[in-house]
Design a protein around this motif. Sequence first.
Motif, PDB file in Angstrom:
ATOM      1  N   TRP A  55      40.918  72.349  25.793  1.00 32.50           N
ATOM      2  CA  TRP A  55      40.297  71.322  26.645  1.00 32.50           C
ATOM      3  C   TRP A  55      41.240  70.149  26.802  1.00 32.50           C
ATOM      4  N   THR A  56      41.338  69.620  28.018  1.00 31.64           N
ATOM      5  CA  THR A  56      42.098  68.393  28.247  1.00 31.64           C
ATOM      6  C   THR A  56      41.323  67.505  29.212  1.00 31.64           C
ATOM      7  N   ASP A  57      41.544  66.207  29.076  1.00 26.62           N
ATOM      8  CA  ASP A  57      40.907  65.212  29.936  1.00 26.62           C
ATOM      9  C   ASP A  57      41.936  64.117  30.185  1.00 26.62           C
ATOM     10  N   ASP A  58      42.201  63.832  31.455  1.00 29.01           N
ATOM     11  CA  ASP A  58      43.243  62.865  31.808  1.00 29.01           C
ATOM     12  C   ASP A  58      42.661  61.707  32.600  1.00 29.01           C
ATOM     13  N   HIS A  59      43.131  60.509  32.270  1.00 30.05           N
ATOM     14  CA  HIS A  59      42.783  59.311  33.028  1.00 30.05           C
ATOM     15  C   HIS A  59      44.076  58.562  33.343  1.00 30.05           C
ATOM     16  N   ALA A  60      44.298  58.298  34.619  1.00 25.89           N
ATOM     17  CA  ALA A  60      45.538  57.652  35.043  1.00 25.89           C
ATOM     18  C   ALA A  60      45.591  56.201  34.568  1.00 25.89           C
ATOM     19  N   ALA A  61      46.809  55.711  34.396  1.00 24.54           N
ATOM     20  CA  ALA A  61      47.004  54.296  34.085  1.00 24.54           C
ATOM     21  C   ALA A  61      46.557  53.447  35.269  1.00 24.54           C
ATOM     22  N   VAL A  62      46.147  52.216  34.973  1.00 25.74           N
ATOM     23  CA  VAL A  62      45.717  51.280  36.010  1.00 25.74           C
ATOM     24  C   VAL A  62      46.576  50.031  35.893  1.00 25.74           C
ATOM     25  N   VAL A  63      47.311  49.741  36.954  1.00 23.28           N
ATOM     26  CA  VAL A  63      48.201  48.576  36.960  1.00 23.28           C
ATOM     27  C   VAL A  63      47.419  47.361  37.433  1.00 23.28           C
ATOM     28  N   ALA A  64      47.578  46.252  36.730  1.00 20.68           N
ATOM     29  CA  ALA A  64      46.897  45.021  37.117  1.00 20.68           C
ATOM     30  C   ALA A  64      47.468  44.485  38.433  1.00 20.68           C
ATOM     31  N   ASP A  65      46.633  43.785  39.174  1.00 15.29           N
ATOM     32  CA  ASP A  65      47.060  43.188  40.441  1.00 15.29           C
ATOM     33  C   ASP A  65      48.144  42.138  40.176  1.00 15.29           C
ATOM     34  N   ALA A  66      49.290  42.282  40.836  1.00 17.08           N
ATOM     35  CA  ALA A  66      50.444  41.416  40.551  1.00 17.08           C
ATOM     36  C   ALA A  66      50.165  39.953  40.883  1.00 17.08           C
ATOM     37  N   ALA A  67      49.510  39.702  42.021  1.00 17.76           N
ATOM     38  CA  ALA A  67      49.257  38.313  42.423  1.00 17.76           C
ATOM     39  C   ALA A  67      48.274  37.631  41.474  1.00 17.76           C
ATOM     40  N   LEU A  68      47.208  38.339  41.098  1.00 18.37           N
ATOM     41  CA  LEU A  68      46.247  37.763  40.159  1.00 18.37           C
ATOM     42  C   LEU A  68      46.877  37.519  38.794  1.00 18.37           C
ATOM     43  N   SER A  69      47.672  38.489  38.349  1.00 19.14           N
ATOM     44  CA  SER A  69      48.330  38.342  37.043  1.00 19.14           C
ATOM     45  C   SER A  69      49.275  37.161  37.039  1.00 19.14           C
ATOM     46  N   GLN A  70      49.972  36.948  38.156  1.00 25.15           N
ATOM     47  CA  GLN A  70      50.873  35.799  38.256  1.00 25.15           C
ATOM     48  C   GLN A  70      50.100  34.487  38.187  1.00 25.15           C
ATOM     49  N   ARG A  71      48.927  34.440  38.800  1.00 26.03           N
ATOM     50  CA  ARG A  71      48.112  33.220  38.744  1.00 26.03           C
ATOM     51  C   ARG A  71      47.640  32.949  37.316  1.00 26.03           C
ATOM     52  N   LEU A  72      47.265  34.006  36.585  1.00 27.62           N
ATOM     53  CA  LEU A  72      46.875  33.822  35.190  1.00 27.62           C
ATOM     54  C   LEU A  72      48.050  33.326  34.358  1.00 27.62           C
ATOM     55  N   ALA A  73      49.224  33.888  34.600  1.00 32.74           N
ATOM     56  CA  ALA A  73      50.414  33.459  33.853  1.00 32.74           C
ATOM     57  C   ALA A  73      50.732  31.994  34.137  1.00 32.74           C
ATOM     58  N   GLU A  74      50.608  31.597  35.384  1.00 28.44           N
ATOM     59  CA  GLU A  74      50.883  30.202  35.746  1.00 28.44           C
ATOM     60  C   GLU A  74      49.856  29.261  35.114  1.00 28.44           C
ATOM     61  N   ALA A  75      48.605  29.688  35.070  1.00 29.95           N
ATOM     62  CA  ALA A  75      47.562  28.862  34.445  1.00 29.95           C
ATOM     63  C   ALA A  75      47.842  28.686  32.960  1.00 29.95           C
ATOM     64  N   ALA A  76      48.264  29.764  32.299  1.00 30.13           N
ATOM     65  CA  ALA A  76      48.612  29.667  30.886  1.00 30.13           C
ATOM     66  C   ALA A  76      49.782  28.710  30.690  1.00 30.13           C
ATOM     67  N   GLN A  77      50.780  28.828  31.550  1.00 33.40           N
ATOM     68  CA  GLN A  77      51.961  27.970  31.453  1.00 33.40           C
ATOM     69  C   GLN A  77      51.585  26.499  31.596  1.00 33.40           C
ATOM     70  N   GLN A  78      50.643  26.216  32.501  1.00 37.67           N
ATOM     71  CA  GLN A  78      50.236  24.826  32.743  1.00 37.67           C
ATOM     72  C   GLN A  78      49.538  24.214  31.537  1.00 37.67           C
ATOM     73  N   THR A  79      48.982  25.036  30.668  1.00 36.31           N
ATOM     74  CA  THR A  79      48.337  24.515  29.459  1.00 36.31           C
ATOM     75  C   THR A  79      49.307  24.457  28.283  1.00 36.31           C
ATOM     76  N   GLY A  80      50.565  24.773  28.538  1.00 40.04           N
ATOM     77  CA  GLY A  80      51.565  24.732  27.483  1.00 40.04           C
ATOM     78  C   GLY A  80      51.698  26.022  26.708  1.00 40.04           C
ATOM     79  N   VAL A  81      51.071  27.085  27.179  1.00 35.26           N
ATOM     80  CA  VAL A  81      51.141  28.386  26.499  1.00 35.26           C
ATOM     81  C   VAL A  81      52.137  29.276  27.234  1.00 35.26           C
ATOM     82  N   PRO A  82      53.210  29.696  26.568  1.00 44.18           N
ATOM     83  CA  PRO A  82      54.149  30.609  27.236  1.00 44.18           C
ATOM     84  C   PRO A  82      53.479  31.968  27.454  1.00 44.18           C
TER      85      PRO A  82
END
Length: 203
Positions: free
Chosen positions: A147-174
């Motif tokens: 028996w095998t069961d496969d689930h593909a990887a899911v890539v996060a949305d690049a634009a949304l992820s960039q906004r989260l990264a920028e928000a973290a940066q603005q709070t002083g968190v790398p």
Amino acid sequence: GRAPFDPDAALMVIDPPIAPGRTVERVGCPVGVVSAIAGQTRAALSFSGVAGHVGTVPIAARRDALAGSAEWILGVEELASRDDQLFATVARIEVHPNVPNVIPAVVQLRLDVRHPDDQHRETAVKEIFDFAQRIASRRHLRCEVTWTDDHAAVVADAALSQRLAEAAQQTGVPPQSLPSGAGHDAAIMASRFPMAMLFVRCT
């Protein structure tokens, strides 16, 4: 009563789970921006040999399904150690007849393989299965993948992820970009909406 949820009114999905396995603590950050949710392969596999009395069958003549399984389990662990994004685990084992004085005749195992890149995951699964067949051939066992069961990887949305990264940066968190090896509801939602995830440390 409340009006039913209208999926067309949603713009995005942002999931902020507590990071499993102390993921962000290990990289020294309070949060991490998830790059992808790992794809998964689950499989059931068995080794079959011949039962016999442990005090009468010579070692060289044995077809010990448990010994073959042990060799395979350690090989799976060794393969996973070569790639820090590959998680390959044998997490369940059933031995038959499971009697102290009988050589194990059949062992049933469950395999779980995860990687944020589907091609890497598929290559690893093939290597793991091929290794099992080589062990079986050398030890005169039968190996079957049942028996095998496969689930593909899911890539996060690049634009949304960039906004989260920028928000973290603005709070002083790398911001740290990290894949998630665990499954999440966000992986299902990503089939319909742009999706991003923010790991939050547990401590």
